[in-house]
Motif scaffolding. Structure first.
Motif, PDB file in Angstrom:
ATOM      1  N   PRO A 408      -6.270  32.673 -14.004  1.00  0.00           N
ATOM      2  CA  PRO A 408      -5.477  31.846 -13.087  1.00  0.00           C
ATOM      3  C   PRO A 408      -5.839  30.365 -13.124  1.00  0.00           C
ATOM      4  N   TYR A 409      -7.127  30.049 -13.217  1.00  0.00           N
ATOM      5  CA  TYR A 409      -7.509  28.632 -13.178  1.00  0.00           C
ATOM      6  C   TYR A 409      -6.978  27.885 -14.398  1.00  0.00           C
ATOM      7  N   ILE A 410      -6.932  28.540 -15.538  1.00  0.00           N
ATOM      8  CA  ILE A 410      -6.382  27.899 -16.738  1.00  0.00           C
ATOM      9  C   ILE A 410      -4.880  27.687 -16.588  1.00  0.00           C
ATOM     10  N   ILE A 411      -4.203  28.652 -15.961  1.00  0.00           N
ATOM     11  CA  ILE A 411      -2.777  28.461 -15.666  1.00  0.00           C
ATOM     12  C   ILE A 411      -2.584  27.267 -14.742  1.00  0.00           C
ATOM     13  N   MET A 412      -3.474  27.122 -13.756  1.00  0.00           N
ATOM     14  CA  MET A 412      -3.370  25.995 -12.823  1.00  0.00           C
ATOM     15  C   MET A 412      -3.562  24.667 -13.543  1.00  0.00           C
ATOM     16  N   ILE A 413      -4.510  24.626 -14.461  1.00  0.00           N
ATOM     17  CA  ILE A 413      -4.718  23.408 -15.251  1.00  0.00           C
ATOM     18  C   ILE A 413      -3.442  23.055 -16.025  1.00  0.00           C
ATOM     19  N   CYS A 414      -2.814  24.060 -16.613  1.00  0.00           N
ATOM     20  CA  CYS A 414      -1.585  23.819 -17.380  1.00  0.00           C
ATOM     21  C   CYS A 414      -0.427  23.406 -16.476  1.00  0.00           C
ATOM     22  N   LEU A 415      -0.414  23.893 -15.246  1.00  0.00           N
ATOM     23  CA  LEU A 415       0.593  23.422 -14.289  1.00  0.00           C
ATOM     24  C   LEU A 415       0.401  21.938 -13.999  1.00  0.00           C
ATOM     25  N   MET A 416      -0.844  21.499 -13.909  1.00  0.00           N
ATOM     26  CA  MET A 416      -1.114  20.074 -13.696  1.00  0.00           C
ATOM     27  C   MET A 416      -0.631  19.251 -14.891  1.00  0.00           C
ATOM     28  N   VAL A 417      -0.779  19.804 -16.094  1.00  0.00           N
ATOM     29  CA  VAL A 417      -0.255  19.127 -17.288  1.00  0.00           C
ATOM     30  C   VAL A 417       1.255  18.987 -17.182  1.00  0.00           C
ATOM     31  N   ALA A 418       1.915  20.052 -16.716  1.00  0.00           N
ATOM     32  CA  ALA A 418       3.371  19.997 -16.544  1.00  0.00           C
ATOM     33  C   ALA A 418       3.762  18.959 -15.510  1.00  0.00           C
ATOM     34  N   VAL A 419       2.967  18.841 -14.449  1.00  0.00           N
ATOM     35  CA  VAL A 419       3.220  17.813 -13.434  1.00  0.00           C
ATOM     36  C   VAL A 419       3.133  16.421 -14.058  1.00  0.00           C
ATOM     37  N   LYS A 420       2.118  16.204 -14.893  1.00  0.00           N
ATOM     38  CA  LYS A 420       1.966  14.906 -15.550  1.00  0.00           C
ATOM     39  C   LYS A 420       3.142  14.619 -16.476  1.00  0.00           C
ATOM     40  N   PHE A 421       3.583  15.626 -17.232  1.00  0.00           N
ATOM     41  CA  PHE A 421       4.739  15.427 -18.114  1.00  0.00           C
ATOM     42  C   PHE A 421       5.976  15.080 -17.305  1.00  0.00           C
ATOM     43  N   THR A 422       6.173  15.773 -16.185  1.00  0.00           N
ATOM     44  CA  THR A 422       7.322  15.480 -15.312  1.00  0.00           C
ATOM     45  C   THR A 422       7.254  14.054 -14.800  1.00  0.00           C
ATOM     46  N   PHE A 423       6.079  13.675 -14.331  1.00  0.00           N
ATOM     47  CA  PHE A 423       5.892  12.321 -13.794  1.00  0.00           C
ATOM     48  C   PHE A 423       6.179  11.267 -14.865  1.00  0.00           C
ATOM     49  N   SER A 424       5.618  11.456 -16.047  1.00  0.00           N
ATOM     50  CA  SER A 424       5.776  10.465 -17.121  1.00  0.00           C
ATOM     51  C   SER A 424       7.194  10.411 -17.666  1.00  0.00           C
ATOM     52  N   SER A 425       7.956  11.479 -17.462  1.00  0.00           N
ATOM     53  CA  SER A 425       9.335  11.510 -17.950  1.00  0.00           C
ATOM     54  C   SER A 425      10.291  10.799 -17.000  1.00  0.00           C
ATOM     55  N   ILE A 426      10.005  10.862 -15.711  1.00  0.00           N
ATOM     56  CA  ILE A 426      10.965  10.398 -14.705  1.00  0.00           C
ATOM     57  C   ILE A 426      10.548   9.093 -14.038  1.00  0.00           C
ATOM     58  N   VAL A 427       9.323   9.032 -13.522  1.00  0.00           N
ATOM     59  CA  VAL A 427       8.918   7.900 -12.685  1.00  0.00           C
ATOM     60  C   VAL A 427       8.949   6.566 -13.423  1.00  0.00           C
ATOM     61  N   PRO A 428       8.467   6.466 -14.677  1.00  0.00           N
ATOM     62  CA  PRO A 428       8.553   5.169 -15.357  1.00  0.00           C
ATOM     63  C   PRO A 428       9.980   4.620 -15.423  1.00  0.00           C
ATOM     64  N   GLN A 429      10.959   5.497 -15.612  1.00  0.00           N
ATOM     65  CA  GLN A 429      12.340   5.019 -15.680  1.00  0.00           C
ATOM     66  C   GLN A 429      12.822   4.491 -14.324  1.00  0.00           C
ATOM     67  N   THR A 430      12.437   5.170 -13.243  1.00  0.00           N
ATOM     68  CA  THR A 430      12.846   4.680 -11.918  1.00  0.00           C
ATOM     69  C   THR A 430      12.153   3.361 -11.600  1.00  0.00           C
ATOM     70  N   ARG A 431      10.882   3.229 -12.010  1.00  0.00           N
ATOM     71  CA  ARG A 431      10.171   1.954 -11.801  1.00  0.00           C
ATOM     72  C   ARG A 431      10.796   0.844 -12.644  1.00  0.00           C
ATOM     73  N   GLN A 432      11.267   1.197 -13.813  1.00  0.00           N
ATOM     74  CA  GLN A 432      11.867   0.203 -14.704  1.00  0.00           C
ATOM     75  C   GLN A 432      13.171  -0.345 -14.147  1.00  0.00           C
ATOM     76  N   LYS A 433      13.929   0.505 -13.445  1.00  0.00           N
ATOM     77  CA  LYS A 433      15.303   0.152 -13.098  1.00  0.00           C
ATOM     78  C   LYS A 433      15.519  -0.180 -11.627  1.00  0.00           C
ATOM     79  N   GLU A 434      14.688   0.364 -10.735  1.00  0.00           N
ATOM     80  CA  GLU A 434      15.085   0.348  -9.333  1.00  0.00           C
ATOM     81  C   GLU A 434      14.082  -0.279  -8.371  1.00  0.00           C
ATOM     82  N   THR A 435      12.941  -0.756  -8.823  1.00  0.00           N
ATOM     83  CA  THR A 435      11.901  -1.220  -7.903  1.00  0.00           C
ATOM     84  C   THR A 435      11.959  -2.729  -7.685  1.00  0.00           C
ATOM     85  N   GLY A 436      11.221  -3.155  -6.672  1.00  0.00           N
ATOM     86  CA  GLY A 436      11.089  -4.589  -6.429  1.00  0.00           C
ATOM     87  C   GLY A 436      10.404  -5.288  -7.583  1.00  0.00           C
TER      88      GLY A 436
END
Length: 523
Positions: A408-436
């Motif tokens: 289970p702990y290794i699965i949890m680590i991989c879930l955190m990797v998925a969270v990072k991939f999600t963040f890096s895929s979406i948030v930079p684009q929103t910061r690029q286009k929509e922030t102050g």
């Protein structure tokens, strides 16, 4: 809790794939969004050192800057030279690289004393620590580089101390302390002092601190720090440094009042646990009967407990302390957690964590397709591709968990990797286009284009977004100096400082903290 059998073939494959995806995610789209928060300040100071051909005197818009010594600015300058441009990616590169290097160094260090299995769990847990994963690994700030320098010094105390190589210990530790001091200031001194005291007192070798190797280390520290300030004194008076560094340290310790102090006492430990997730989920193992005896049974683990505890106290009782201030201590919290978790044999807790991971997998599998329908994500390019990738990741994790028996702990680590991939895929684009910050970048580039080849100054004591300043200076390749008088060219000023006795044109109007600011040209 986490049984000690070697990694299975499936676990090795999953960890390798996760590590590849994680490293990719750390750098993916890292440079597409504007500098913000404290990033532009670091960039401005590095740029002005280059433009003024003076690497000893930090300045911000031409004014002397005393709050942070210059080592990290030198790192940024090296990054700008490496990539051949003053880009956002270059500004953030060494911050992310520092975190990767520290995780690798942690693996090598822990492997020597606790074996490869525990070393892998400790280093990967550090690598995916929640706060760093989704926040500080996305910005070009000092803290991850500083953690690399400071934690390495703490590793060196134990490593050379166990071998009784005291000359190497003190010379290396004080050289790193000097680099840390010249990166972030006085905070390096208590880290080193407390760590040395902890190690030599628990070893009952306090007299070692009174001998020549320690004195030589202090001389190395004094020589490096004193050498920098000697060079600084060739250009400017050094007195401003001491008053600023001392007052900053005092304010962080005492500012805020009694109620804020009580709130900090409760919130800071909880925030620390949150910041080291997923390792934080294992924290209950430290409260079992007999845990202290187990911790004391291994010299590195007990050293980690003492180093973390006594250094943590300083920040626990400092009202203005932030979670990033204790990044150098995170490995020393994760080490005992993983050590005890891999020694625990309670089936009840293992079942609890298995249920928890099942819940996390269900939530992850449901959240991924929802991305198609969330308001605010319609401007994200290739969103459907990211969602498909996340669903594939979810399917792989389910298969590995249910069919291959991955822990289970290794699965949890991989879930955190998925969270990072999600963040890096979406948030930079929103910061690029929509922030102050995106608006500030656009304005800074416009002002730089309009004034190219012409004088441009801040008039009076005008304060403005440092993001705007960074892009103005980057494009014009010169500091945005202050002026108290009107001569010719372009100015940025408050309304009270608009010229009263000569004609001018207002080219842009914007605001900073609600205060109107004008970009003007003299007619």
């Amino acid at each position: 809790m986490i049984d000690q059998r070697p990694f299975s073939k499936s676990e090795k494959q999953l960890l390798f794939g996760g590590l590849v995806l994680l490293i990719f995610s750390f750098f993916y789209q890292l440079g597409i969004y504007p500098l913000y928060l404290e990033e532009p300040r670091r960039g401005i100071i590095a740029l002005e050192m280059i433009f003024q051909d003076n690497f000893w005197v930090p300045t911000q818009t031409g004014d002397l800057y005393f709050r942070k010594p210059p080592v990290y600015n030198w790192v940024l300058i090296a990054s700008y030279k490496l990539f051949g441009q003053y880009s956002e990616f270059a500004t953030r590169f060494f911050s992310v690289l520092s975190h990767l290097i520290l995780s690798l160094l942690t693996f090598a260090f822990v492997k020597r004393y606790l074996g490869q299995f525990r070393a892998a769990l400790v280093s990967i847990s550090l690598l995916v620590s929640a706060d760093i994963l989704v926040y500080f690994s996305t910005i070009g700030e000092i803290d991850l580089f500083y953690a690399l320098i400071t934690t390495t010094a703490m590793f060196a105390v134990f490593h050379f101390g166990e071998q009784r190589k005291y000359w190497q210990l003190f010379l290396i530790v004080y050289a790193l302390t000097a680099i840390g001091f010249l990166t972030k200031g006085l905070t390096s001194l208590p880290f080193t002092a407390i760590t040395l005291l902890v190690y030599f007192i628990q070893k009952k070798e306090f007299k070692t601190l009174l001998r020549l190797p320690h004195i030589s280390g202090i001389l190395v520290f004094s020589g490096l720090v004193g050498g920098y300030f000697f060079m600084y004194s060739q250009y400017q008076d050094v007195s401003g440094w001491w008053s600023t560094l001392l007052s900053e340290s005092a304010d962080k310790a005492t500012k805020g009042g009694f109620l804020k102090f009580l709130n900090h006492l409760v919130a800071f430990p909880l925030e620390t646990i949150k910041n080291i997730l997923p390792a934080g989920l294992l924290l209950p193992v430290l409260f079992k009967k007999g845990t202290i005896a187990k911790l004391k049974s291994n010299p590195l683990v007990w050293y980690s407990v003492l180093v973390f505890s006594f250094n943590f106290l300083i920040y626990w009782f400092s009202i203005e302390a932030k979670s990033r201030y204790i990044y150098p201590l995170l490995p020393f919290l994760i080490i005992p957690i993983i050590y005890i978790a891999t020694n625990a044999k309670e089936i009840r807790w293992a079942k609890v964590y298995k249920v928890a991971i099942t819940v996390f997998l269900i939530l992850f599998s449901l959240i991924a397709p929802i991305g198609f329908f969330v308001d605010g994500l319609e401007n994200v390019d290739n969103l459907y591709v990211y969602v498909v990738v996340l669903l594939i990741i979810a399917a792989i994790l389910w298969y590995m968990f249910l069919a291959k028996g991955v822990r289970p702990y290794i699965i949890m680590i991989c879930l955190m990797v998925a969270v990072k991939f999600t963040f890096s895929s979406i948030v930079p684009q929103t910061r690029q286009k929509e922030t102050g910050a995106a608006e500030d970048k656009t304005l800074g580039l416009e002002i730089a284009e309009i004034t190219k080849g012409q004088p441009l100054h801040r008039l009076g004591d005008v304060r403005m977004s440092l993001t705007i300043v960074y892009y103005i200076e980057r494009e014009r390749e010169e500091p945005l100096y202050q002026s108290q008088t009107l001569k010719e060219g372009y100015y940025i000023c408050y309304s009270d400082d608009l010229p009263k006795d000569r004609p001018y044109s207002i080219l842009r109007e914007f605001a900073y903290w609600g205060e109107p600011i004008y970009f003007i040209s003299l007619d």
